[in-house]
Design a protein around this motif. Structure first.
Motif, PDB file in Angstrom:
ATOM      1  N   UNK A  46      40.246  37.233  48.625  1.00  0.00           N
ATOM      2  CA  UNK A  46      41.577  36.685  48.883  1.00  0.00           C
ATOM      3  C   UNK A  46      42.147  36.100  47.591  1.00  0.00           C
ATOM      4  N   UNK A  47      43.418  35.753  47.618  1.00  0.00           N
ATOM      5  CA  UNK A  47      44.088  35.166  46.463  1.00  0.00           C
ATOM      6  C   UNK A  47      44.174  33.654  46.621  1.00  0.00           C
ATOM      7  N   UNK A  48      43.776  32.940  45.584  1.00  0.00           N
ATOM      8  CA  UNK A  48      43.912  31.487  45.527  1.00  0.00           C
ATOM      9  C   UNK A  48      44.649  31.145  44.242  1.00  0.00           C
ATOM     10  N   UNK A  49      45.339  30.026  44.261  1.00  0.00           N
ATOM     11  CA  UNK A  49      46.095  29.632  43.073  1.00  0.00           C
ATOM     12  C   UNK A  49      45.202  28.870  42.090  1.00  0.00           C
ATOM     13  N   UNK A  50      45.655  28.814  40.848  1.00  0.00           N
ATOM     14  CA  UNK A  50      44.958  28.057  39.818  1.00  0.00           C
ATOM     15  C   UNK A  50      44.881  26.585  40.241  1.00  0.00           C
ATOM     16  N   UNK A  51      45.949  26.093  40.847  1.00  0.00           N
ATOM     17  CA  UNK A  51      45.974  24.696  41.291  1.00  0.00           C
ATOM     18  C   UNK A  51      44.959  24.447  42.406  1.00  0.00           C
ATOM     19  N   UNK A  52      44.837  25.361  43.343  1.00  0.00           N
ATOM     20  CA  UNK A  52      43.885  25.204  44.450  1.00  0.00           C
ATOM     21  C   UNK A  52      42.441  25.194  43.969  1.00  0.00           C
ATOM     22  N   UNK A  53      42.176  25.826  42.854  1.00  0.00           N
ATOM     23  CA  UNK A  53      40.807  26.005  42.388  1.00  0.00           C
ATOM     24  C   UNK A  53      40.469  25.162  41.158  1.00  0.00           C
ATOM     25  N   UNK A  54      41.269  24.147  40.901  1.00  0.00           N
ATOM     26  CA  UNK A  54      41.079  23.319  39.707  1.00  0.00           C
ATOM     27  C   UNK A  54      39.799  22.487  39.761  1.00  0.00           C
ATOM     28  N   UNK A  55      39.409  22.043  40.941  1.00  0.00           N
ATOM     29  CA  UNK A  55      38.202  21.218  41.103  1.00  0.00           C
ATOM     30  C   UNK A  55      37.064  22.065  41.656  1.00  0.00           C
ATOM     31  N   UNK A  56      35.830  21.688  41.345  1.00  0.00           N
ATOM     32  CA  UNK A  56      34.657  22.433  41.820  1.00  0.00           C
ATOM     33  C   UNK A  56      34.645  22.507  43.344  1.00  0.00           C
ATOM     34  N   UNK A  57      34.315  23.675  43.874  1.00  0.00           N
ATOM     35  CA  UNK A  57      34.305  23.849  45.324  1.00  0.00           C
ATOM     36  C   UNK A  57      33.003  23.362  45.951  1.00  0.00           C
ATOM     37  N   UNK A  58      32.987  23.347  47.258  1.00  0.00           N
ATOM     38  CA  UNK A  58      31.762  23.123  48.036  1.00  0.00           C
ATOM     39  C   UNK A  58      31.200  24.507  48.330  1.00  0.00           C
ATOM     40  N   UNK A  59      29.906  24.679  48.109  1.00  0.00           N
ATOM     41  CA  UNK A  59      29.263  25.987  48.276  1.00  0.00           C
ATOM     42  C   UNK A  59      28.058  25.835  49.185  1.00  0.00           C
ATOM     43  N   UNK A  60      27.900  26.804  50.091  1.00  0.00           N
ATOM     44  CA  UNK A  60      26.741  26.787  50.978  1.00  0.00           C
ATOM     45  C   UNK A  60      26.251  28.217  51.182  1.00  0.00           C
ATOM     46  N   UNK A  61      24.939  28.376  51.166  1.00  0.00           N
ATOM     47  CA  UNK A  61      24.325  29.674  51.388  1.00  0.00           C
ATOM     48  C   UNK A  61      23.507  29.621  52.670  1.00  0.00           C
ATOM     49  N   UNK A  62      23.680  30.628  53.516  1.00  0.00           N
ATOM     50  CA  UNK A  62      22.919  30.739  54.756  1.00  0.00           C
ATOM     51  C   UNK A  62      22.269  32.115  54.766  1.00  0.00           C
TER      52      UNK A  62
END
Length: 183
Positions: A46-62
Protein backbone atom coordinates in the motif's frame (compact mmCIF):
# COMPACT_ATOMS: atom_id res chain seq x y z
CA UNK A 1 -6.26 -18.42 5.79
CA UNK A 2 -2.44 -18.39 5.92
CA UNK A 3 -2.28 -20.02 2.45
CA UNK A 4 -4.49 -17.25 1.02
CA UNK A 5 -2.35 -14.58 2.67
CA UNK A 6 0.84 -16.20 1.36
CA UNK A 7 -0.61 -16.28 -2.16
CA UNK A 8 -1.57 -12.60 -1.93
CA UNK A 9 1.87 -11.75 -0.53
CA UNK A 10 3.70 -13.68 -3.26
CA UNK A 11 1.62 -11.96 -5.93
CA UNK A 12 2.26 -8.50 -4.44
CA UNK A 13 6.01 -9.19 -4.09
CA UNK A 14 6.22 -10.26 -7.73
CA UNK A 15 4.00 -7.51 -9.13
CA UNK A 16 6.02 -4.81 -7.33
CA UNK A 17 9.35 -6.32 -8.32
CA UNK A 18 10.36 -6.95 -4.70
CA UNK A 19 10.79 -10.46 -6.09
CA UNK A 20 13.47 -10.64 -7.59
CA UNK A 21 14.95 -7.18 -6.80
CA UNK A 22 15.07 -7.71 -3.02
CA UNK A 23 13.92 -11.26 -2.28
CA UNK A 24 14.72 -14.52 -4.06
CA UNK A 25 11.98 -16.04 -6.25
CA UNK A 26 12.21 -19.15 -4.04
CA UNK A 27 11.22 -17.21 -0.91
CA UNK A 28 8.05 -18.27 0.93
CA UNK A 29 6.72 -16.34 3.94
CA UNK A 30 6.83 -18.49 7.05
CA UNK A 31 4.65 -16.19 9.12
CA UNK A 32 2.92 -12.84 9.21
CA UNK A 33 4.89 -9.62 9.67
CA UNK A 34 2.59 -6.88 10.92
CA UNK A 35 3.86 -3.29 10.73
CA UNK A 36 1.87 -0.35 12.08
CA UNK A 37 2.66 3.34 11.84
CA UNK A 38 0.18 4.54 14.43
CA UNK A 39 -3.23 3.74 12.96
CA UNK A 40 -1.81 3.05 9.49
CA UNK A 41 -0.88 -0.55 8.69
CA UNK A 42 1.67 -1.64 6.11
CA UNK A 43 -0.36 -3.92 3.85
CA UNK A 44 1.80 -5.62 1.22
CA UNK A 45 2.35 -2.73 -1.11
CA UNK A 46 0.00 0.00 0.00
CA UNK A 47 0.98 3.67 -0.21
CA UNK A 48 1.92 5.62 2.91
CA UNK A 49 3.09 9.20 3.12
CA UNK A 50 6.51 10.37 4.26
CA UNK A 51 4.76 12.12 7.15
CA UNK A 52 2.93 8.95 8.25
CA UNK A 53 6.18 7.01 8.34
CA UNK A 54 8.45 9.56 10.01
CA UNK A 55 8.57 7.71 13.36
CA UNK A 56 9.58 4.06 13.88
CA UNK A 57 6.63 1.70 13.55
CA UNK A 58 5.42 -1.08 15.83
CA UNK A 59 6.35 -4.47 14.36
CA UNK A 60 5.12 -7.92 15.28
CA UNK A 61 5.86 -11.33 13.80
CA UNK A 62 3.53 -14.31 14.17
CA UNK A 63 4.70 -17.69 12.91
CA UNK A 64 1.83 -19.96 13.92
CA UNK A 65 4.35 -22.44 15.35
CA UNK A 66 4.97 -23.36 18.95
CA UNK A 67 7.18 -21.01 20.91
CA UNK A 68 10.85 -21.79 20.43
CA UNK A 69 12.42 -18.85 22.31
CA UNK A 70 14.20 -17.71 19.14
CA UNK A 71 15.76 -14.32 18.47
CA UNK A 72 15.17 -12.23 15.39
CA UNK A 73 16.60 -9.41 13.29
CA UNK A 74 14.54 -6.81 11.44
CA UNK A 75 15.79 -4.74 8.52
CA UNK A 76 14.12 -1.96 6.56
CA UNK A 77 15.65 -1.19 3.16
CA UNK A 78 14.83 1.01 0.18
CA UNK A 79 16.14 -0.63 -3.00
CA UNK A 80 15.12 2.41 -5.07
CA UNK A 81 17.63 5.04 -3.93
CA UNK A 82 17.71 7.62 -5.43
CA UNK A 83 15.04 6.29 -7.84
CA UNK A 84 13.78 2.98 -9.13
CA UNK A 85 15.06 3.90 -12.61
CA UNK A 86 18.54 4.68 -11.21
CA UNK A 87 19.07 2.74 -7.95
CA UNK A 88 22.80 3.51 -7.72
CA UNK A 89 22.62 4.16 -3.95
CA UNK A 90 20.27 1.30 -3.14
CA UNK A 91 19.55 -0.55 -1.12
CA UNK A 92 19.40 2.23 1.43
CA UNK A 93 19.60 1.00 5.04
CA UNK A 94 16.80 2.64 7.02
CA UNK A 95 16.71 0.43 10.11
CA UNK A 96 18.38 -2.65 11.59
CA UNK A 97 17.20 -4.15 14.87
CA UNK A 98 18.80 -7.28 16.34
CA UNK A 99 18.28 -9.73 19.19
CA UNK A 100 14.51 -9.31 19.25
CA UNK A 101 13.15 -12.00 21.60
CA UNK A 102 10.26 -14.07 20.29
CA UNK A 103 6.88 -12.81 21.43
CA UNK A 104 8.20 -9.45 22.68
CA UNK A 105 7.28 -6.91 19.99
CA UNK A 106 8.08 -4.00 22.32
CA UNK A 107 11.75 -4.99 22.02
CA UNK A 108 11.76 -4.00 18.34
CA UNK A 109 11.76 -0.38 19.47
CA UNK A 110 14.13 -0.85 22.43
CA UNK A 111 17.22 1.32 21.99
CA UNK A 112 19.53 -1.51 23.12
CA UNK A 113 18.54 -3.54 20.06
CA UNK A 114 19.01 -0.74 17.47
CA UNK A 115 22.02 -1.61 15.34
CA UNK A 116 20.94 1.15 12.95
CA UNK A 117 18.55 3.74 14.30
CA UNK A 118 15.36 4.34 12.36
CA UNK A 119 15.30 6.97 9.63
CA UNK A 120 11.93 7.29 7.93
CA UNK A 121 11.43 7.41 4.18
CA UNK A 122 12.70 10.54 2.46
CA UNK A 123 12.73 9.89 -1.27
CA UNK A 124 13.92 12.74 -3.48
CA UNK A 125 11.10 14.88 -4.87
CA UNK A 126 9.98 13.67 -8.26
CA UNK A 127 11.79 10.30 -7.99
CA UNK A 128 8.55 8.32 -8.09
CA UNK A 129 7.41 5.50 -5.84
CA UNK A 130 10.03 3.90 -3.62
CA UNK A 131 9.56 0.42 -2.17
CA UNK A 132 10.27 0.23 1.55
CA UNK A 133 10.84 -3.41 2.40
CA UNK A 134 10.75 -4.93 5.90
CA UNK A 135 12.79 -8.13 6.19
CA UNK A 136 12.29 -10.37 9.25
CA UNK A 137 15.07 -12.88 9.95
CA UNK A 138 15.57 -15.66 12.46
CA UNK A 139 18.99 -15.54 14.13
CA UNK A 140 20.24 -19.12 13.68
CA UNK A 141 22.81 -18.69 16.47
CA UNK A 142 20.26 -17.36 18.98
CA UNK A 143 21.16 -14.19 20.81
CA UNK A 144 24.42 -12.86 19.42
CA UNK A 145 26.82 -9.95 19.22
CA UNK A 146 26.70 -8.08 15.93
CA UNK A 147 29.47 -5.94 14.49
CA UNK A 148 28.44 -2.28 14.68
CA UNK A 149 27.07 -0.54 11.61
CA UNK A 150 27.82 3.11 10.95
CA UNK A 151 25.02 5.53 11.82
CA UNK A 152 26.27 7.97 9.18
CA UNK A 153 23.66 8.79 6.55
CA UNK A 154 26.38 8.50 3.89
CA UNK A 155 27.25 4.94 4.99
CA UNK A 156 23.65 3.74 4.80
CA UNK A 157 23.66 3.64 1.02
CA UNK A 158 24.42 0.50 -1.02
CA UNK A 159 23.80 -1.78 1.97
CA UNK A 160 24.31 -5.40 0.95
CA UNK A 161 21.68 -6.76 3.33
CA UNK A 162 21.72 -10.26 1.80
CA UNK A 163 25.48 -10.63 2.33
CA UNK A 164 25.12 -9.19 5.82
CA UNK A 165 22.36 -11.70 6.60
CA UNK A 166 24.48 -14.55 5.30
CA UNK A 167 27.53 -13.44 7.33
CA UNK A 168 25.42 -13.17 10.49
CA UNK A 169 23.68 -16.51 9.82
CA UNK A 170 20.20 -15.06 9.48
CA UNK A 171 17.30 -16.92 7.84
CA UNK A 172 14.65 -14.81 6.10
CA UNK A 173 11.20 -15.69 7.43
CA UNK A 174 8.85 -12.86 6.46
CA UNK A 175 8.61 -9.77 4.27
CA UNK A 176 6.23 -6.82 4.13
CA UNK A 177 6.52 -3.55 2.22
CA UNK A 178 4.90 -0.25 1.31
CA UNK A 179 5.37 2.49 -1.25
CA UNK A 180 6.13 6.14 -0.52
CA UNK A 181 6.96 9.07 -2.76
CA UNK A 182 7.52 12.81 -2.58
CA UNK A 183 5.92 14.94 -5.28
Amino acid sequence: MLVMMDTAMSHALQTSGVIPDVVSPQFKNQGILTVNYGEEQVAIGNHLSVEQTAEAPKVMYVSGEESTHDYYTLMLVDPDAPSRADPKNGPWRHWVVTNIPEGQPDQVNASANQLTTYIGPSPPAGSGDHRYVFLWYKQLQGIQTFAPLSQSVHDRRSFNYSRYAQEQQLELLAVNFFFACKE
